[in-house]
Design a protein around this motif. Structure first.
Motif, mmCIF file in Angstrom:
data_model
loop_
_atom_site.group_PDB
_atom_site.id
_atom_site.type_symbol
_atom_site.label_atom_id
_atom_site.label_comp_id
_atom_site.label_asym_id
_atom_site.label_seq_id
_atom_site.Cartn_x
_atom_site.Cartn_y
_atom_site.Cartn_z
ATOM 1 N N VAL A 166 11.407 52.369 -18.618
ATOM 2 C CA VAL A 166 10.255 52.282 -19.511
ATOM 3 C C VAL A 166 10.478 51.065 -20.408
ATOM 4 C CG1 VAL A 166 8.903 53.421 -21.298
ATOM 5 C CG2 VAL A 166 9.931 54.783 -19.457
ATOM 6 N N VAL A 167 9.569 50.087 -20.305
ATOM 7 C CA VAL A 167 9.702 48.833 -21.033
ATOM 8 C C VAL A 167 8.584 48.732 -22.053
ATOM 9 C CG1 VAL A 167 9.778 46.313 -20.843
ATOM 10 C CG2 VAL A 167 10.734 47.741 -19.012
ATOM 11 N N VAL A 168 8.931 48.433 -23.306
ATOM 12 C CA VAL A 168 7.945 48.183 -24.365
ATOM 13 C C VAL A 168 8.257 46.807 -24.944
ATOM 14 C CG1 VAL A 168 6.909 49.000 -26.501
ATOM 15 C CG2 VAL A 168 7.862 50.654 -24.881
ATOM 16 N N ALA A 169 7.290 45.904 -24.853
ATOM 17 C CA ALA A 169 7.514 44.534 -25.305
ATOM 18 C C ALA A 169 6.178 43.898 -25.668
ATOM 19 C CB ALA A 169 8.212 43.716 -24.207
ATOM 20 N N ARG A 170 6.248 42.683 -26.151
ATOM 21 C CA ARG A 170 5.036 41.921 -26.451
ATOM 22 C C ARG A 170 4.300 41.613 -25.150
ATOM 23 N NH1 ARG A 170 2.465 40.467 -31.419
ATOM 24 N NH2 ARG A 170 4.031 40.569 -33.066
ATOM 25 N N GLY A 171 2.966 41.726 -25.204
ATOM 26 C CA GLY A 171 2.157 41.383 -24.040
ATOM 27 C C GLY A 171 1.176 40.278 -24.337
ATOM 28 N N GLY A 172 1.468 39.494 -25.380
ATOM 29 C CA GLY A 172 0.548 38.442 -25.815
ATOM 30 C C GLY A 172 0.428 38.470 -27.322
ATOM 31 N N PRO A 173 -0.365 37.581 -27.904
ATOM 32 C CA PRO A 173 -0.459 37.512 -29.362
ATOM 33 C C PRO A 173 -1.066 38.749 -29.998
ATOM 34 C CG PRO A 173 -1.898 35.877 -28.298
ATOM 35 C CD PRO A 173 -1.104 36.524 -27.224
ATOM 36 N N THR A 174 -1.916 39.483 -29.276
ATOM 37 C CA THR A 174 -2.599 40.638 -29.867
ATOM 38 C C THR A 174 -2.351 41.932 -29.101
ATOM 39 O OG1 THR A 174 -4.626 40.204 -28.604
ATOM 40 C CG2 THR A 174 -4.438 39.166 -30.776
ATOM 41 N N MET A 175 -1.420 41.936 -28.152
ATOM 42 C CA MET A 175 -1.216 43.118 -27.307
ATOM 43 C C MET A 175 0.266 43.464 -27.196
ATOM 44 S SD MET A 175 -4.402 43.657 -26.266
ATOM 45 C CE MET A 175 -4.667 44.430 -24.677
ATOM 46 N N LEU A 176 0.532 44.762 -26.993
ATOM 47 C CA LEU A 176 1.857 45.228 -26.597
ATOM 48 C C LEU A 176 1.790 45.670 -25.140
ATOM 49 C CD1 LEU A 176 3.365 47.313 -29.544
ATOM 50 C CD2 LEU A 176 3.552 44.872 -29.079
ATOM 51 N N ARG A 177 2.896 45.479 -24.439
ATOM 52 C CA ARG A 177 2.962 45.827 -23.013
ATOM 53 C C ARG A 177 3.887 47.009 -22.820
ATOM 54 N NH1 ARG A 177 6.382 44.311 -18.706
ATOM 55 N NH2 ARG A 177 7.527 42.934 -20.122
ATOM 56 N N LEU A 178 3.354 48.036 -22.168
ATOM 57 C CA LEU A 178 4.136 49.203 -21.769
ATOM 58 C C LEU A 178 4.192 49.207 -20.245
ATOM 59 C CD1 LEU A 178 5.425 52.073 -22.119
ATOM 60 C CD2 LEU A 178 3.081 52.959 -22.038
ATOM 61 N N ALA A 179 5.392 49.242 -19.693
ATOM 62 C CA ALA A 179 5.552 49.264 -18.241
ATOM 63 C C ALA A 179 6.459 50.424 -17.850
ATOM 64 C CB ALA A 179 6.130 47.947 -17.743
ATOM 65 N N VAL A 180 6.036 51.196 -16.869
ATOM 66 C CA VAL A 180 6.840 52.287 -16.321
ATOM 67 C C VAL A 180 7.141 51.923 -14.868
ATOM 68 C CG1 VAL A 180 6.954 54.742 -15.802
ATOM 69 C CG2 VAL A 180 5.781 53.964 -17.874
ATOM 70 N N ILE A 181 8.432 51.801 -14.543
ATOM 71 C CA ILE A 181 8.867 51.259 -13.255
ATOM 72 C C ILE A 181 9.755 52.269 -12.543
ATOM 73 C CG2 ILE A 181 10.047 49.327 -12.136
ATOM 74 C CD1 ILE A 181 9.625 47.846 -14.910
ATOM 75 N N ASP A 182 9.388 52.613 -11.317
ATOM 76 C CA ASP A 182 10.256 53.466 -10.505
ATOM 77 C C ASP A 182 10.687 52.714 -9.260
ATOM 78 O OD1 ASP A 182 8.700 54.115 -8.005
ATOM 79 O OD2 ASP A 182 7.274 54.919 -9.450
ATOM 80 N N GLU A 183 11.701 53.229 -8.601
ATOM 81 C CA GLU A 183 12.228 52.606 -7.382
ATOM 82 C C GLU A 183 12.080 53.568 -6.218
ATOM 83 O OE1 GLU A 183 16.121 50.866 -7.917
ATOM 84 O OE2 GLU A 183 15.722 50.506 -10.042
ATOM 85 N N GLY A 184 10.874 54.102 -6.090
ATOM 86 C CA GLY A 184 10.610 55.065 -5.023
ATOM 87 C C GLY A 184 10.137 54.417 -3.742
ATOM 88 N N GLU A 185 9.385 55.184 -2.964
ATOM 89 C CA GLU A 185 8.929 54.713 -1.659
ATOM 90 C C GLU A 185 7.825 53.671 -1.766
ATOM 91 O OE1 GLU A 185 7.673 58.144 0.427
ATOM 92 O OE2 GLU A 185 9.653 59.099 0.447
ATOM 93 N N GLY A 186 7.161 53.617 -2.888
ATOM 94 C CA GLY A 186 6.035 52.707 -3.030
ATOM 95 C C GLY A 186 4.755 53.293 -2.464
ATOM 96 N N ILE A 187 3.654 52.612 -2.683
ATOM 97 C CA ILE A 187 2.333 53.092 -2.279
ATOM 98 C C ILE A 187 1.670 52.042 -1.417
ATOM 99 C CG2 ILE A 187 0.091 53.885 -3.140
ATOM 100 C CD1 ILE A 187 1.546 54.501 -5.811
ATOM 101 N N ALA A 188 1.046 52.465 -0.337
ATOM 102 C CA ALA A 188 0.363 51.533 0.568
ATOM 103 C C ALA A 188 -0.803 50.863 -0.159
ATOM 104 C CB ALA A 188 -0.145 52.274 1.801
ATOM 105 N N PRO A 189 -1.075 49.603 0.154
ATOM 106 C CA PRO A 189 -2.110 48.852 -0.576
ATOM 107 C C PRO A 189 -3.487 49.500 -0.562
ATOM 108 C CG PRO A 189 -0.799 47.368 0.784
ATOM 109 C CD PRO A 189 -0.383 48.757 1.145
#
Length: 411
Positions: A318-341
Motif C-alpha cells: 500500500v503506497v501513499v505519496a504525492r500524485g501531483g501539485p493538488t493530488m495524493l496517490r494511493l496505490a494497492v499492489i498485489d503479486e497475484g495471477e493478474g487479470i486478463a485485459p
C-alpha cells in the motif's frame, strides 16, 4: 401602415414562441398550443408580406418595419442555439438544419428529400404520413451503431414541420443498468436464500440423536449463507448511500496516511500474526478533502481484494505519496495471477466477477470495486486499474488535497 409593422412583429414572436414550445416540450397539450402559435404567426407574416408587396407602406416606414418582416434569421438563430439536431422541412424537402444536425447527418442534406437525410424505415413512415400530423418514433444507429434516438415531428403549418432528434443513449443505458442491477441483486439474494430454505427443510427431518453431526454441518453452512446475505445487503445499502451523496463533495480533512496504517493493522494476512500488508508512505503529506468513513471503506475494499485474490504468500503493498501539485496517490499492489485485459473495463460494474466461483468462495459480493468507483467519483478523484497476467494488479486512486492553508499535515 403602422398596423402592418405590428402584425409582422406579432407574427414573428408567435413563430419563435411556437418553435420554442415545440422543441422544449413533449406534452400533447403544449405541442398543440405550439402548433397554433406557429400557424397564427405564419398567417400574420403572410398578411403583412402581401400588404407590403401591394405598396401599402410609405418609404420612410419601410426601414422601421423591415426587421419585423425578416423572420428567417431569428428562426435560424433559435435553431442554431439548440444542441439537439433539428431539421426544418417543407413538404418533403429539408430547408434548414442547425449545426448539430449538420455535424451528425452532413451539410449535403439541406435541399434534399428528408427521407434521404434520415434513412430509417420507421422514420420514413412518420415523415411521409398524410395530414402533416405530429408523432415520434424510436430509432437506433444514427451517428453511431449503439446510439438510441427519439425522432419527433411537429407540424408548423400546412406543409412545414420541425424534425427533432433527441439522444436517448444515456437514458437507455441507465435503464439497462437498473434492470441488470435488480436482476443481479435478486439472483445474489435468491441463491443463499434457497440454500437456507433447503437446509431448514432437511433439518426438520433430522431430529434423531444420531443426526447431530449432520445438524452441525448444515447449521455451519446455513450460518455462512446467512452471513453472505448480510454482507450483500450491507454493500447494497452502502452503495445506495454513496450514490445519494454523489453530488455533494466531501470537504473534511482526512489523513490518508493514518487510514492506511489503520487498514494495515486491521487486515493482517495469516494466523501467525505476520502482516502481509506492507505500507510505504511519503512523509509530511497533507490531508485530503474527504469523508473518513467512505475512504476507510475504500481502503478496506482494495486491500481485502488484494489479499483474497493476490498471491497467498507474497505481500500486498500500500503506497501513499504525492500524485501531483493538488493530488495524493494511493496505490494497492498485489503479486497475484493478474487479470486478463478484456476484464479490466468491466471490473467496476456491479456484480461483475472475473471468476464467479472463486469470488463467492472467498466471500465476495461482486460490489467491492463498484463501491470504490462511486467513492472515488464522489471525492472528485480518479481511479485506474492496471494488471499483467503472471505479474499482478495495481489499483491507483488519486484524491484531491484539502486546499486549506490552515489544515495541518496529517500523520
Amino acid at each position: 401602415m403602422e398596423r402592418i409593422g405590428l402584425i409582422a412583429i406579432m407574427g414573428t414572436l408567435a413563430v419563435i414562441c411556437g418553435l420554442a414550445l415545440a422543441i422544449a416540450s413533449a406534452g400533447d397539450a403544449v405541442v398543440l398550443l405550439a402548433g397554433i402559435l406557429v400557424g397564427v404567426g405564419l398567417t400574420l407574416l403572410l398578411t403583412a408580406a402581401r400588404r407590403w408587396s401591394r405598396g401599402d407602406l410609405e418609404p420612410e416606414e419601410e426601414s422601421a418595419i423591415q426587421p419585423a418582416l425578416t423572420p428567417t434569421p431569428g428562426v435560424e438563430d433559435l435553431l442554431g442555439a439548440l444542441d439537439e439536431p433539428l431539421l426544418l422541412v417543407e413538404g418533403k424537402m429539408v430547408v434548414r438544419a442547425n449545426a448539430a444536425a449538420v455535424a451528425m447527418l452532413g451539410d449535403h442534406m439541406v435541399g434534399e428529400d428528408v427521407r434521404v437525410a434520415v434513412r430509417y424505415p420507421a422514420a420514413t413512415e412518420l415523415l411521409t404520413r398524410e395530414g402533416n400530423t405530429a408523432g415520434s418514433v424510436e430509432i437506433i444507429g444514427i451517428g453511431d451503431p449503439d446510439r438510441h434516438w427519439t425522432l419527433s415531428v411537429q407540424p408548423l403549418g400546412p406543409a412545414t414541420r420541425v424534425v427533432r432528434l433527441t439522444d436517448r443513449t444515456a437514458t437507455r443505458a441507465t435503464e439497462r443498468m437498473r434492470v441488470d442491477f435488480v436482476a443481479n441483486a435478486s439472483h445474489e439474494l435468491r441463491t443463499p436464500l434457497a440454500s437456507l430454505i433447503g437446509f431448514i427443510e432437511t433439518l426438520e427431518d433430522a431430529n434423531g440423536p444420531d443426526d447431530a453431526p449432520v445438524r452441525e454441518r448444515f447449521l455451519g453452512i446455513m450460518a455462512g449463507e446467512a452471513r453472505r446475505m448480510q454482507r450483500l445487503v450491507d454493500d447494497l445499502i452502502s452503495l445506495s448511500r454513496i450514490e445519494a451523496d454523489k453530488h455533494r463533495a466531501p470537504a473534511d480533512a482526512v489523513s490518508l496516511v493514518a487510514l492506511a496504517r489503520e487498514t494495515a493493522d486491521t487486515l493482517r494476512g495469516d494466523r501467525s500474526g505476520r502482516s502481509r500488508v506492507e505500507l510505504q508512505v511519503e512523509e509530511g503529506l497533507p490531508p485530503v478533502a474527504g469523508d473518513r468513513a467512505q475512504l476507510s471503506q475504500l481502503l478496506h475494499n482494495l486491500v481485502s481484494n488484494a489479499l483474497k485474490y493476490g498471491d497467498p504468500v507474497r505481500p500486498v503493498r500500500v503506497v501513499v505519496a504525492r500524485g501531483g501539485p493538488t493530488m495524493l496517490r494511493l496505490a494497492v499492489i498485489d503479486e497475484g495471477e493478474g487479470i486478463a485485459p478484456q476484464h479490466l473495463p468491466r471490473l467496476t460494474e456491479r456484480f461483475y466477477r472475473v471468476d464467479a466461483g472463486r469470488s463467492r468462495a472467498v466471500g465476495g459480493t461482486g460490489l467491492g470495486l463498484a463501491i470504490v468507483k462511486h467513492i472515488v467519483e464522489r471525492h472528485r478523484g480518479r481511479l485506474d486499474i492496471a494488471s499483467t497476467q503472471g505479474v499482478g494488479t495495481t489499483i491507483t486512486v488519486l484524491l484531491p488535497i484539502l486546499l486549506d492553508s490552515k489544515a495541518a499535515a496529517a500523520e
